[in-house]
Design a protein around this motif. Structure first.
Motif, PDB file in Angstrom:
ATOM      1  N   LYS A  13       0.685  -1.159   0.004  1.00  0.00           N
ATOM      2  CA  LYS A  13       0.078   0.007   0.122  1.00  0.00           C
ATOM      3  C   LYS A  13       0.932   1.373   0.039  1.00  0.00           C
ATOM      4  O   LYS A  13       1.946   1.176   0.513  1.00  0.00           O
ATOM      5  N   GLY A  14       0.432   2.205  -0.340  1.00  0.00           N
ATOM      6  CA  GLY A  14       1.040   3.612  -0.418  1.00  0.00           C
ATOM      7  C   GLY A  14       1.862   3.805  -1.574  1.00  0.00           C
ATOM      8  O   GLY A  14       2.908   4.619  -1.557  1.00  0.00           O
ATOM      9  N   THR A  15       2.040   2.968  -2.367  1.00  0.00           N
ATOM     10  CA  THR A  15       2.982   2.982  -3.315  1.00  0.00           C
ATOM     11  C   THR A  15       2.364   2.908  -4.976  1.00  0.00           C
ATOM     12  O   THR A  15       1.162   2.695  -5.064  1.00  0.00           O
ATOM     13  N   HIS A  36      -4.431  -3.779  -1.791  1.00  0.00           N
ATOM     14  CA  HIS A  36      -5.676  -3.204  -1.223  1.00  0.00           C
ATOM     15  C   HIS A  36      -6.861  -3.975  -1.323  1.00  0.00           C
ATOM     16  O   HIS A  36      -7.977  -3.772  -0.666  1.00  0.00           O
ATOM     17  N   ALA A  69      -1.897   5.060  -7.571  1.00  0.00           N
ATOM     18  CA  ALA A  69      -2.144   3.944  -7.095  1.00  0.00           C
ATOM     19  C   ALA A  69      -3.539   3.449  -7.554  1.00  0.00           C
ATOM     20  O   ALA A  69      -4.293   2.786  -6.403  1.00  0.00           O
ATOM     21  N   CYS A 105      -5.926  12.115   2.276  1.00  0.00           N
ATOM     22  CA  CYS A 105      -4.668  11.860   1.983  1.00  0.00           C
ATOM     23  C   CYS A 105      -3.932  11.508   3.248  1.00  0.00           C
ATOM     24  O   CYS A 105      -4.000  12.148   4.211  1.00  0.00           O
ATOM     25  N   HIS A 106      -2.753  10.487   3.133  1.00  0.00           N
ATOM     26  CA  HIS A 106      -1.878  10.225   4.159  1.00  0.00           C
ATOM     27  C   HIS A 106      -0.831  11.260   3.837  1.00  0.00           C
ATOM     28  O   HIS A 106      -0.099  11.133   2.664  1.00  0.00           O
ATOM     29  N   CYS A 109       2.914  10.263   2.269  1.00  0.00           N
ATOM     30  CA  CYS A 109       2.605   9.031   1.557  1.00  0.00           C
ATOM     31  C   CYS A 109       3.887   8.915   0.534  1.00  0.00           C
ATOM     32  O   CYS A 109       4.201   9.815  -0.083  1.00  0.00           O
ATOM     33  N   CYS A 118      -0.612  14.323  -5.426  1.00  0.00           N
ATOM     34  CA  CYS A 118      -1.588  13.206  -5.532  1.00  0.00           C
ATOM     35  C   CYS A 118      -3.070  13.707  -5.686  1.00  0.00           C
ATOM     36  O   CYS A 118      -3.394  14.718  -4.994  1.00  0.00           O
TER      37      CYS A 118
END
Length: 400
Positions: A13-15, A36, A69, A105-106, A109, A118
């Protein structure tokens, strides 16, 4: 026509995700092999429009499908305009239901660090897999139903105490044009859900098709408000006999045989009352708006197929359309409706060899006559433990 540009997957995740061009979406899970995918989340499959990526490219960013992603990169569909609950088909098999627009949004990330910006928090769309199957680059993407059957409006409520501004829920009205073999057939005003069932049911009730094998191809474009249907055999729609009415301008009055039901097809007054109670509690849209009719195919144990629509004819057509497309037997079962039983409604039911028709409303005199002639048990004003039986009362038996 909207289509898939990329099918993307990552094992973390996160890529960024890599375009694998073809993958398998598992029902209530997601893209097999993707980090995911999860049966315990409503964000099983992420969608992003290539047009959103193009906006980032125009800002000078070197980005492409999968860099944000997303699982599916789509061209030609305004994803942001879809309401939560809308359903889209991908290719020949897959059905997705929209569950979320945008996301939180993280901070920091990996995608933000790699790309510099993003767009998923604002323009990403998330879904769960209703029906699984293979997806690949080039697959068509179509809106199957908007599912958002109601709308909130600000209104003025006037009472003896004065007026006040309040929010109210009203039912949505949608226009669907059926094009049969390249010829515009009819435009139906309906609720924006189950439009494939409505299309098939309408053609069936108009005796333009007999079974689903008569349909060579059917494509429902919700965005365009058009259903395109091709039949195996040519159909001359200009010679259809019609019976004008207050509820449907072009209802067909073909000569049809009497209902051929098994002698043991009977129902008790208690069962009728219980079915009607369950039926009336089934429609959330009616509870919220009071603006739809409902119909249901039942057996004595309960409701088998339920539908609702702003039109009473449409609601029944949706039930029979689903039965046609999904091979659900209608013979020797009951139809329950919320609306008035006119001659056209009775004909729809008799044509599907349904021997018992129950309504909470009144019948017309021609509806009663046809029920008697065609062997249909017609029950009206079914409310609580009371009901009126207008024809073939032997199928309604006393409680033991």
């Amino acid at each position: 026509m909207a289509r898939i540009i990329a099918v993307c997957r990552s094992d973390q995740k996160g890529t960024k995700k890599q375009n694998i061009e073809e993958g398998f979406l598992r029902e209530d899970f997601g893209l097999v092999g993707d980090a995911h995918a999860d049966c315990c989340t409503h964000r099983q499959v992420s969608l992003l429009a290539i047009e959103s990526i193009d906006k980032m490219r125009n800002l000078g960013l070197d980005v492409g499908p999968g860099d944000f992603a997303e699982n599916l990169t789509i061209e030609g569909l305004d994803l942001m305009s879809l309401p939560v609950g809308a359903r889209v088909s991908v290719g020949e098999e897959v059905i997705l239901e929209i569950t979320q627009i945008g996301k939180e949004c993280h901070v920091g990330c990996a995608i933000f660090r790699q790309v510099g910006k993003c767009i998923m928090p604002k323009e990403g769309v998330f879904s769960r897999v209703i029906r699984g199957g293979t997806v690949k680059v080039g697959d068509c993407v179509e809106i199957k139903s908007l599912a958002d059957k109601t709308r909130r409006l600000s209104i003025w409520r006037v009472t003896q105490q004065g007026r006040s501004s309040v929010d109210d829920t009203v039912v949505r009205e949608f226009s669907l044009t059926i094009v049969l073999n390249g010829q515009e057939l009819v435009t139906l005003l309906c609720s924006p859900a189950d439009l494939e069932y409505l299309t098939a049911g309408y053609l069936l009730s108009q005796a333009l098709i007999v079974d689903k094998d008569d349909i060579r191809k059917m494509v429902v474009g919700v965005g365009e408000g058009v259903a395109w249907v091709e039949t195996v055999r040519s159909v001359d729609v200009s010679v259809r006999p019609v019976l004008a009415s207050s509820g449907a301008k072009d209802a067909v009055c073909h000569t049809i045989p009497k209902v051929n039901a098994k002698p043991e097809t009977k129902v008790s007054t208690h069962q009728v009352s219980r079915l009607m109670k369950d039926f009336m509690q089934k429609s959330k849209v009616f509870k919220d708006t009071g603006g739809v009719h409902s119909a249901a195919l039942c057996d004595t144990a309960g409701i088998l197929v339920f539908s609702e629509d702003i039109g009473r004819h449409n609601a029944i057509d949706k039930v029979f359309g689903r039965c046609l497309l999904e091979d659900i037997i209608t013979e020797n079962r009951l139809m329950v409706t919320s609306g008035r039983v006119s001659s056209e409604i009775l004909l729809k039911v008799a044509r599907r060899n349904v021997p018992i028709l129950v309504s909470k409303a009144a019948p017309t005199d021609l509806g009663v006559k046809l029920a008697d002639d065609l062997g249909v048990t017609l029950v009206g004003f079914a409310r609580g433990r009371a009901m009126n039986v207008y024809s073939h009362d032997w199928r309604i038996v006393a409680d033991e």
